[in-house]
Design an enzyme around this catalytic site. Sequence first.
Site, PDB file in Angstrom:
ATOM      1  N   SER A   1       3.789  15.647  36.169  1.00 60.66           N
ATOM      2  CA  SER A   1       4.910  15.141  36.968  1.00 60.66           C
ATOM      3  C   SER A   1       4.860  15.661  38.395  1.00 60.66           C
ATOM      4  O   SER A   1       4.316  16.730  38.675  1.00 60.66           O
ATOM      5  CB  SER A   1       6.236  15.549  36.324  1.00 60.66           C
ATOM      6  OG  SER A   1       6.289  15.145  34.982  1.00 60.66           O
TER       7      SER A   1
HETATM    8  N1  SAH Z   1       5.184  18.101  31.361  1.00 63.71           N
HETATM    9  C1  SAH Z   1       3.884  17.511  31.618  1.00 63.71           C
HETATM   10  C2  SAH Z   1       3.989  16.049  31.947  1.00 63.71           C
HETATM   11  C3  SAH Z   1       3.418  15.281  30.845  1.00 63.71           C
HETATM   12  S1  SAH Z   1       3.509  13.524  30.887  1.00 63.71           S
HETATM   13  C4  SAH Z   1       3.108  18.287  32.673  1.00 63.71           C
HETATM   14  O1  SAH Z   1       3.703  19.139  33.321  1.00 63.71           O
HETATM   15  O2  SAH Z   1       1.897  18.056  32.817  1.00 63.71           O
HETATM   16  C5  SAH Z   1       4.294  13.243  29.310  1.00 63.71           C
HETATM   17  C6  SAH Z   1       3.558  13.685  28.073  1.00 63.71           C
HETATM   18  O3  SAH Z   1       4.398  13.358  26.975  1.00 63.71           O
HETATM   19  C7  SAH Z   1       2.230  12.994  27.817  1.00 63.71           C
HETATM   20  O4  SAH Z   1       1.231  13.965  27.721  1.00 63.71           O
HETATM   21  C8  SAH Z   1       2.458  12.281  26.471  1.00 63.71           C
HETATM   22  O5  SAH Z   1       1.314  12.278  25.636  1.00 63.71           O
HETATM   23  C9  SAH Z   1       3.574  13.098  25.861  1.00 63.71           C
HETATM   24  N2  SAH Z   1       4.366  12.457  24.813  1.00 63.71           N
HETATM   25  C10 SAH Z   1       4.764  11.163  24.712  1.00 63.71           C
HETATM   26  N3  SAH Z   1       5.473  10.986  23.580  1.00 63.71           N
HETATM   27  C11 SAH Z   1       5.537  12.194  22.949  1.00 63.71           C
HETATM   28  C12 SAH Z   1       6.123  12.655  21.732  1.00 63.71           C
HETATM   29  N4  SAH Z   1       6.797  11.860  20.906  1.00 63.71           N
HETATM   30  N5  SAH Z   1       5.980  13.963  21.408  1.00 63.71           N
HETATM   31  C13 SAH Z   1       5.284  14.815  22.212  1.00 63.71           C
HETATM   32  N6  SAH Z   1       4.698  14.432  23.363  1.00 63.71           N
HETATM   33  C14 SAH Z   1       4.820  13.138  23.729  1.00 63.71           C
END
Ligand code: SAH
Length: 221
Positions: A62
């Site tokens: 993000s």
């Molecule tokens: N907080 C992260 C941003 C990740 S983007 C950072 O700082 O890099 C969102 C993430 O959510 C993705 O990696 C995606 O695979 C994950 N995601 C989507 N649905 C999910 C679920 N049901 N449980 C866990 N992770 C999930």
Amino acid sequence: MNDLTLARQTMLNHHLLDRGIEDERVLAAMERVPREEFVAEQARDHAYDDRPLPIEEGQTISQPYIVAFMAQAAAVREGDRVLEIGAGSGYGAAVLGQLAARVDTIERIESLAASAAKRMSRLDYDNVRVHAADGTRGLRELAPFDAIIVTAAGPAVPDALREQLAIGGRLVIPVERRYGHQQLVLVTREDDGSFTERDLLGVAFVPLVGEHGYRGATRSE
Ligand code: SAH
């Protein structure tokens, strides 16, 4: 000052402070965590840009402002137990780890969970645990949590997450209100156990895929 140190200062002063991130603890955490360690090697020079960056598996890390905004909105305090859904690179969890006593972060894509976990141990963020699972179910065995932060957008606030909030707890989650239009929502569990909800900001996150999110493969997969 090297270029990344300069870029980090620009992030703090212009992308965060100028836009209303005033929580000193959040600013200090954003200053301490080396974002360049969480992006792909070829993106290091852009680590502090004012935008999300691609990570593996078509997911994103993000934008710094959004990471700080969510941490500030969740009012994470020293001593808090925090759950994050969507570990991705692990950057958000590392920032939350600077603010709280313990962070558990869940990632549904196993390869991402494994590399985030490796990063946490390499960088000595030992109050952060990475779990490979469907985060829409929360983490019942460790509930309740003082704060829950979801970094992928679902069709609604999953009841399972609401129920895992402690009294006084805060849940910050992007919800798709209409097709393609997401709002960041703050859910607070009041002293009498009831929930209040408030819209905070229009946002753009990858989809939350799981039992209490979007089912199966959806748009961006
Ligand atoms: N907080 C992260 C941003 C990740 S983007 C950072 O700082 O890099 C969102 C993430 O959510 C993705 O990696 C995606 O695979 C994950 N995601 C989507 N649905 C999910 C679920 N049901 N449980 C866990 N992770 C999930």
